[in-house]
Scaffold this active site. Structure first.
Site, mmCIF file in Angstrom:
data_model
loop_
_atom_site.group_PDB
_atom_site.id
_atom_site.type_symbol
_atom_site.label_atom_id
_atom_site.label_comp_id
_atom_site.label_asym_id
_atom_site.label_seq_id
_atom_site.Cartn_x
_atom_site.Cartn_y
_atom_site.Cartn_z
ATOM 1 N N GLY A 11 -2.834 -0.090 -1.311
ATOM 2 C CA GLY A 11 -3.574 -0.731 -0.225
ATOM 3 C C GLY A 11 -5.021 -0.265 -0.208
ATOM 4 N N GLN A 12 -5.848 -0.925 0.616
ATOM 5 C CA GLN A 12 -7.270 -0.548 0.624
ATOM 6 C C GLN A 12 -7.472 0.861 1.182
ATOM 7 O OE1 GLN A 12 -9.804 -3.125 2.929
ATOM 8 N NE2 GLN A 12 -8.339 -3.400 4.581
ATOM 9 N N ALA A 60 1.850 -0.619 5.270
ATOM 10 C CA ALA A 60 2.198 -1.427 6.447
ATOM 11 C C ALA A 60 2.295 -2.887 6.062
ATOM 12 C CB ALA A 60 1.129 -1.261 7.538
ATOM 13 N N THR A 62 0.647 -5.965 6.870
ATOM 14 C CA THR A 62 -0.659 -6.170 7.515
ATOM 15 C C THR A 62 -1.049 -7.649 7.668
ATOM 16 O OG1 THR A 62 -1.721 -5.869 5.360
ATOM 17 C CG2 THR A 62 -1.612 -3.935 6.785
ATOM 18 N N THR A 101 -3.007 0.857 14.779
ATOM 19 C CA THR A 101 -4.001 -0.225 14.930
ATOM 20 C C THR A 101 -4.483 -0.441 16.358
ATOM 21 O OG1 THR A 101 -4.258 -2.623 14.695
ATOM 22 C CG2 THR A 101 -2.044 -1.842 15.081
ATOM 23 N N ASP A 102 -5.686 -1.001 16.467
ATOM 24 C CA ASP A 102 -6.219 -1.449 17.758
ATOM 25 C C ASP A 102 -5.386 -2.597 18.338
ATOM 26 O OD1 ASP A 102 -7.113 -2.918 15.487
ATOM 27 O OD2 ASP A 102 -8.692 -3.886 16.665
ATOM 28 N N TYR A 125 2.581 -8.557 15.016
ATOM 29 C CA TYR A 125 2.041 -7.424 14.243
ATOM 30 C C TYR A 125 1.809 -6.223 15.169
ATOM 31 C CZ TYR A 125 -1.534 -4.573 11.889
ATOM 32 O OH TYR A 125 -2.266 -3.522 11.370
ATOM 33 N N LYS A 129 3.730 -2.607 15.178
ATOM 34 C CA LYS A 129 3.015 -1.338 14.976
ATOM 35 C C LYS A 129 3.246 -0.402 16.165
ATOM 36 C CE LYS A 129 0.418 -0.306 12.107
ATOM 37 N NZ LYS A 129 0.597 0.402 10.806
ATOM 38 N N TRP A 151 -10.392 -3.060 12.248
ATOM 39 C CA TRP A 151 -11.355 -3.850 11.448
ATOM 40 C C TRP A 151 -11.700 -3.148 10.113
ATOM 41 C CZ3 TRP A 151 -15.408 -7.324 14.215
ATOM 42 C CH2 TRP A 151 -14.836 -7.951 15.319
HETATM 43 N N1 LIG Z 1 -6.809 -3.858 7.620
HETATM 44 C C1 LIG Z 1 -7.182 -3.682 8.874
HETATM 45 O O1 LIG Z 1 -8.134 -4.319 9.359
HETATM 46 C C2 LIG Z 1 -6.469 -2.683 9.745
HETATM 47 C C3 LIG Z 1 -6.858 -2.575 11.093
HETATM 48 C C4 LIG Z 1 -6.210 -1.635 11.902
HETATM 49 C C5 LIG Z 1 -5.222 -0.844 11.372
HETATM 50 N N2 LIG Z 1 -4.843 -0.994 10.083
HETATM 51 C C6 LIG Z 1 -3.759 -0.142 9.575
HETATM 52 O O2 LIG Z 1 -4.289 0.631 8.525
HETATM 53 C C7 LIG Z 1 -3.244 0.933 7.592
HETATM 54 C C8 LIG Z 1 -3.713 0.600 6.184
HETATM 55 O O3 LIG Z 1 -3.969 -0.791 6.129
HETATM 56 P P1 LIG Z 1 -4.729 -1.460 4.893
HETATM 57 O O4 LIG Z 1 -5.836 -2.262 5.456
HETATM 58 O O5 LIG Z 1 -4.999 -0.455 3.837
HETATM 59 O O6 LIG Z 1 -3.587 -2.472 4.405
HETATM 60 P P2 LIG Z 1 -3.327 -3.126 2.996
HETATM 61 O O7 LIG Z 1 -4.544 -3.077 2.147
HETATM 62 O O8 LIG Z 1 -2.672 -4.442 3.280
HETATM 63 O O9 LIG Z 1 -2.264 -2.150 2.343
HETATM 64 C C9 LIG Z 1 -0.974 -2.018 2.855
HETATM 65 C C10 LIG Z 1 -0.095 -1.466 1.764
HETATM 66 O O10 LIG Z 1 1.233 -1.363 2.304
HETATM 67 C C11 LIG Z 1 2.122 -1.701 1.270
HETATM 68 N N3 LIG Z 1 3.407 -2.187 1.744
HETATM 69 C C12 LIG Z 1 3.661 -3.318 2.432
HETATM 70 N N4 LIG Z 1 4.984 -3.466 2.613
HETATM 71 C C13 LIG Z 1 5.568 -2.409 1.996
HETATM 72 C C14 LIG Z 1 6.911 -2.002 1.808
HETATM 73 N N5 LIG Z 1 7.941 -2.737 2.270
HETATM 74 N N6 LIG Z 1 7.156 -0.860 1.148
HETATM 75 C C15 LIG Z 1 6.133 -0.123 0.648
HETATM 76 N N7 LIG Z 1 4.851 -0.452 0.777
HETATM 77 C C16 LIG Z 1 4.567 -1.588 1.441
HETATM 78 C C17 LIG Z 1 1.427 -2.814 0.512
HETATM 79 O O11 LIG Z 1 2.005 -2.858 -0.762
HETATM 80 P P3 LIG Z 1 1.761 -4.071 -1.785
HETATM 81 O O12 LIG Z 1 0.448 -3.730 -2.413
HETATM 82 O O13 LIG Z 1 2.910 -4.002 -2.709
HETATM 83 O O14 LIG Z 1 1.747 -5.316 -0.953
HETATM 84 C C18 LIG Z 1 -0.034 -2.367 0.531
HETATM 85 O O15 LIG Z 1 -0.354 -1.623 -0.631
HETATM 86 C C19 LIG Z 1 -2.011 0.155 8.077
HETATM 87 O O16 LIG Z 1 -1.200 1.010 8.833
HETATM 88 C C20 LIG Z 1 -2.603 -0.912 8.980
HETATM 89 O O17 LIG Z 1 -1.671 -1.328 9.956
HETATM 90 C C21 LIG Z 1 -5.459 -1.889 9.244
#
Ligand SMILES: NC(=O)c1ccc[n+]([C@@H]2O[C@H](COP(=O)([O-])OP(=O)(O)OC[C@H]3O[C@@H](n4cnc5c(N)ncnc54)[C@H](OP(=O)(O)O)[C@@H]3O)[C@@H](O)[C@H]2O)c1
Length: 297
Positions: A11-12, A60, A62, A101-102, A125, A129, A151
């Site tokens: 993930g990012q 997560a 997402t 998350t927010d 979502y 969470k 964000w």
């Molecule tokens: N993005 C936002 O704007 C945002 C905002 C607030 C909070 N957050 C929180 O920040 C955290 C990181 O988010 P991110 O933006 O880095 O998300 P992301 O880039 O979508 O990465 C999420 C990772 O979770 C993995 N995943 C999903 N389902 C899975 C499963 N069943 N088993 C194992 N791994 C799994 C995905 O794997 P695959 O690569 O195989 O799909 C992906 O690598 C999360 O907790 C998210 O809720 C994100």
């Protein structure tokens, strides 16, 4: 040196976290291919076999809009899996850092939310969470940190608002972007550094829920304009010349989103000992790194 288990390797945020955590100790970073979080037995077996001292969960479900039609899967990954991770952490004496998350808030208040404020998710979502947060608190009351952010964007990973705007800004003449949702755009580089510092601070950071975003506030429209201004200043050729602000009502999505989604991060930055960089400054840093890397042969 702590033995660290990082989930969400691809993930990012996971990709930004890995090098930061490696400065604290040996890291085992797992993707979905090695540990699928929908499998509670696999979670228990993996953690028991490795016996890490710290588990960082950056994995997560997402897909905020898709969650509205896949509530069971969102609940399994975001709601149930963190609880199974927390139970496994309790068995081996590990600390669990869980990212949230927010979107656990409804965004109706118009003031930055404190960690202890009442929650009220608007969609599946956010609900899933929030369920994950509660499961972690219940299974590991004294050894968890829940870090809520918002964000999020980074150079690595599957995609985000910045990458989408760069793509559209190089292919379209005009764009319409939502202006009546505001938040704090947050770079994975700063978030990962903050999480690593919280871990490093050890017992100085009591178990509980923390907020961390970049500082400052922007609408999606403000954010888009800033992306184009910074990208242009860095020499990226853009086709877009007209960016129009629109209300959320003109861009309907399956999931409702909080209108005012700003988190109060004071408690966290007091512990970190440094202020959160302003979102615009971090956007500039991210874009200069990202555009330099993507222009390399
Ligand atoms: N993005 C936002 O704007 C945002 C905002 C607030 C909070 N957050 C929180 O920040 C955290 C990181 O988010 P991110 O933006 O880095 O998300 P992301 O880039 O979508 O990465 C999420 C990772 O979770 C993995 N995943 C999903 N389902 C899975 C499963 N069943 N088993 C194992 N791994 C799994 C995905 O794997 P695959 O690569 O195989 O799909 C992906 O690598 C999360 O907790 C998210 O809720 C994100």
């Amino acid at each position: 040196m702590s033995q660290i288990l990082l989930l969400g390797r691809d993930g990012q945020l996971g990709q930004a976290l890995k090098p930061q955590l490696e400065a604290l100790g040996p890291v085992t970073a797992l993707g979905r291919d090695q540990l699928d979080l929908v499998d509670p037995a696999a979670i228990a077996e993996t953690v028991a076999a490795m016996r890490p001292q710290v588990i960082v969960n950056a994995a997560a479900y997402t897909a905020v809009d898709r969650a509205e039609s896949e509530p069971d899967l969102a609940q399994k990954i975001n709601g149930d899996a963190p609880g199974h991770l927390a139970m496994a952490a309790a068995q081996c004496g590990a600390q669990l850092i869980h990212v949230s998350t927010d979107y656990v808030f409804d965004g109706q208040q118009g003031v930055p939310r404190q960690p202890q404020d009442a929650t009220g998710p608007l969609g599946i979502y956010g609900l899933s969470k929030l369920a994950g947060e509660l499961a972690v608190q219940q299974a590991l009351p004294n050894r968890h940190l829940i870090v809520r952010t918002a964000w999020v964007y980074g150079a690595a990973g599957p995609g985000n608002f910045v990458k989408t705007m760069l793509r559209l800004g190089q292919s379209r003449p005009e764009l319409r972007v939502v202006q009546d949702q505001v938040g704090s755009p947050t770079w994975t580089g700063d978030l990962a550094a903050a999480i690593a510092t919280l871990i490093k601070l050890g017992p100085a950071v009591p178990a509980g829920t923390y907020h961390y975003t970049n500082s400052g506030v922007a609408s999606w429209y403000d954010f888009a304009i800033a992306i184009f201004e910074e990208a242009k200043a860095l020499g990226l050729p853009l086709t877009v010349t007209d960016v129009q602000p629109i209300p959320t009502s003109a861009y309907p999505t399956p999931a409702r989103r909080p209108a005012y989604s700003v988190l109060n991060c004071q408690q966290t930055t007091d512990l970190l000992g440094y202020p959160a960089p302003h979102w615009r400054q971090s956007l500039r840093t991210m874009l200069s790194q990202y555009l330099q890397e993507s222009q390399q042969p």
